[in-house]
Motif scaffolding. Structure first.
Motif, PDB file in Angstrom:
ATOM      1  N   ASN A 155      10.205  41.972  10.988  1.00  0.00           N
ATOM      2  CA  ASN A 155      10.137  40.591  11.588  1.00  0.00           C
ATOM      3  C   ASN A 155      11.590  39.757  11.517  1.00  0.00           C
ATOM      4  O   ASN A 155      11.681  38.611  12.140  1.00  0.00           O
ATOM      5  N   SER A 156      12.470  40.619  11.245  1.00  0.00           N
ATOM      6  CA  SER A 156      13.862  40.071  11.255  1.00  0.00           C
ATOM      7  C   SER A 156      14.866  41.129  11.078  1.00  0.00           C
ATOM      8  O   SER A 156      14.705  42.293  10.812  1.00  0.00           O
ATOM      9  N   LYS A 157      16.376  40.830  11.475  1.00  0.00           N
ATOM     10  CA  LYS A 157      17.217  41.651  11.247  1.00  0.00           C
ATOM     11  C   LYS A 157      17.452  41.982   9.707  1.00  0.00           C
ATOM     12  O   LYS A 157      17.745  43.275   9.389  1.00  0.00           O
ATOM     13  N   SER A 290       7.395  36.010  -2.013  1.00  0.00           N
ATOM     14  CA  SER A 290       7.697  36.262  -0.441  1.00  0.00           C
ATOM     15  C   SER A 290       6.931  35.294   0.601  1.00  0.00           C
ATOM     16  O   SER A 290       7.309  35.182   1.683  1.00  0.00           O
ATOM     17  N   SER A 291       5.942  34.857  -0.080  1.00  0.00           N
ATOM     18  CA  SER A 291       5.090  33.786   0.659  1.00  0.00           C
ATOM     19  C   SER A 291       5.971  32.555   1.383  1.00  0.00           C
ATOM     20  O   SER A 291       5.626  32.002   2.286  1.00  0.00           O
ATOM     21  N   MET A 292       6.911  32.467   0.515  1.00  0.00           N
ATOM     22  CA  MET A 292       7.918  31.171   0.902  1.00  0.00           C
ATOM     23  C   MET A 292       8.630  31.578   2.343  1.00  0.00           C
ATOM     24  O   MET A 292       8.688  30.822   3.218  1.00  0.00           O
ATOM     25  N   PHE A 293       8.759  32.822   2.670  1.00  0.00           N
ATOM     26  CA  PHE A 293       9.390  33.427   3.776  1.00  0.00           C
ATOM     27  C   PHE A 293       8.398  33.508   4.883  1.00  0.00           C
ATOM     28  O   PHE A 293       9.008  33.387   6.319  1.00  0.00           O
ATOM     29  N   LEU A 359      19.291  35.067   8.767  1.00  0.00           N
ATOM     30  CA  LEU A 359      18.415  36.372   8.679  1.00  0.00           C
ATOM     31  C   LEU A 359      18.081  36.977   9.974  1.00  0.00           C
ATOM     32  O   LEU A 359      17.471  38.022  10.079  1.00  0.00           O
ATOM     33  N   ASP A 360      18.161  36.000  11.123  1.00  0.00           N
ATOM     34  CA  ASP A 360      17.872  36.518  12.563  1.00  0.00           C
ATOM     35  C   ASP A 360      16.313  36.889  12.557  1.00  0.00           C
ATOM     36  O   ASP A 360      16.034  37.907  12.981  1.00  0.00           O
TER      37      ASP A 360
END
Length: 397
Positions: A155-157, A290-293, A359-360
């Motif tokens: 989902n991101s770089k 990791s739910s925060m992200f 985080l792109d």
């Protein structure tokens, strides 16, 4: 001989035996969290397949029978670690999983394995970065899993680089977003009503969710959040009526019964879909999860209640300095109350946007659709190549 070693040896032999049967072109087999049920990224990929009314044979490996949202007629269930599950794996055209497959599992050349993973952006170090604290058999299984995988979903770089550096993986990566996060962009109002109906709450209620991660010692003492004080602070700061849904990590969900619940403090550990709860949530309180992200893409407030940071870091170090995250951090209940009362949304959004840009992150609400396009391409054309460049395929080997 150790019973586990004997069982794995028999399972490995059965895998080879079932290779005498042909791979079935339209069969897709799913698994999530080592058979814990229908959930996470594989669930939302399956739902997109059903939405498109594709003529695929959908099979779920789970530890108990599945009766999910009236679609049981479209999904077959096989029991985790059963002989039947080995046969289904050996003859499915596509595998989809969010966790590591066991070491004895082997993929055939004509099969396609999509590893969606379950964490995406992570705070605590994982896989190769935490190899010294992980179980040896798990590490061996993880390496085997990465060798078999044809595609990882990012989902991101940041996530793409994490796979490259830490997952023993040099294959293709589809940087399209997390399928489970599509609903956080597209369907928050729908799931707010659904959760309110499920818990018999007024549809205008405000929901804070407390969702801490697990500790290796399963200690509940660190989850000493003063719920009533939080609710009072939330009312004073934001107005309206509030409830707190308490969602323990699946690894310790059985301990949810030890928490005292009221009309305003609700057991969220019994609900089968964390992402739906996130979609309905107005404010997230967590610690190192990791739910925060995932939740941050909603741009709603996040506050970290981290009472044991130094102790926790001894077990697993972090990828980020927690103080540099765009979220308020509280180490006790007084700081938690202050964090709510002093919350400045303008400052928060500014820091959040900078962090997301750094985080792109690529979350546009169409991840499930893009993964299904890959599946259709492989099943229809029997090729691992993705022709359309819009899918942001990052090739490896």
């Amino acid at each position: 001989m150790n019973i586990k070693i004997f069982t794995r040896a028999i399972a490995s032999i059965l895998f080879r035996f079932f290779w005498i049967f042909p791979v079935k072109k339209n069969k897709i087999i799913f698994c999530s969290y080592s058979g814990k049920g229908i959930s996470d990224n594989p669930k939302y990929i399956m739902e997109e397949i059903i939405k498109q009314d594709l003529e695929y044979d959908l099979v779920w490996i789970a530890k108990q029978n599945i009766n999910y949202d009236n679609i049981s007629n479209k999904v077959r269930y096989v029991k985790w670690k059963s002989i039947r599950s080995i046969y289904e794996l050996a003859t499915a055209k596509v595998w989809i999983d969010n966790s590591r497959k066991l070491k004895y599992i082997r993929k055939r050349k004509s099969q396609y394995y999509i590893q969606t993973w379950h964490g995406a952006i992570a705070l605590k170090q994982i896989e190769k970065d935490a190899e010294d604290v992980l179980d040896k058999y798990y590490v061996e299984s993880a390496k085997n899993d990465s060798r078999m995988a044809d595609l990882l979903i990012s989902n991101s770089k940041f996530c793409t680089n994490l796979y490259r550096n830490s997952f023993w993986y040099d294959g293709s990566i589809l940087e399209c977003g997390s399928p489970r996060n599509d609903i956080l962009i597209n369907d928050t109002e729908y799931f707010k009503l659904k959760i309110c109906e499920y818990y018999k709450l007024d549809k205008n209620i405000n929901i804070a969710m407390y969702a801490p991660t697990f500790r290796r010692n399963n200690n509940l003492d660190v989850y000493n959040l003063d719920y009533e004080k939080c609710i009072s602070a939330l009312k004073n700061k934001f107005g309206g009526e509030w409830v707190i849904i308490v969602r323990l990590h699946p690894s310790i969900s059985e301990k949810a019964k030890n928490i005292k619940y009221t009309n305003n403090i609700i057991n969220g550990s019994i609900y089968d879909d964390m992402q739906q709860l996130l979609a309905a949530t107005d404010i997230l309180i967590t610690d190192y999860s990791s739910s925060m992200f995932d939740f941050m893409i909603t741009k709603k407030p996040i506050i970290l209640y981290a009472t044991d940071m130094e102790e926790y870091k001894k077990d697993r170090n972090f990828y980020f300095n927690i103080e540099e995250l765009p979220f308020k951090v509280a180490s006790n209940n007084q700081e938690m109350e202050n964090g709510i009362c002093e919350f400045d949304n303008k400052v928060y959004i500014n820091k959040l946007n900078q962090f997301i840009s750094r985080l792109d992150i690529n979350e546009n609400g169409v991840a499930s659709y893009k993964v299904v396009e890959v599946i259709k391409n492989f099943i229809n054309n029997n090729t691992r190549e993705i022709v359309d460049e819009k899918y942001s395929l990052i090739k490896g080997r």
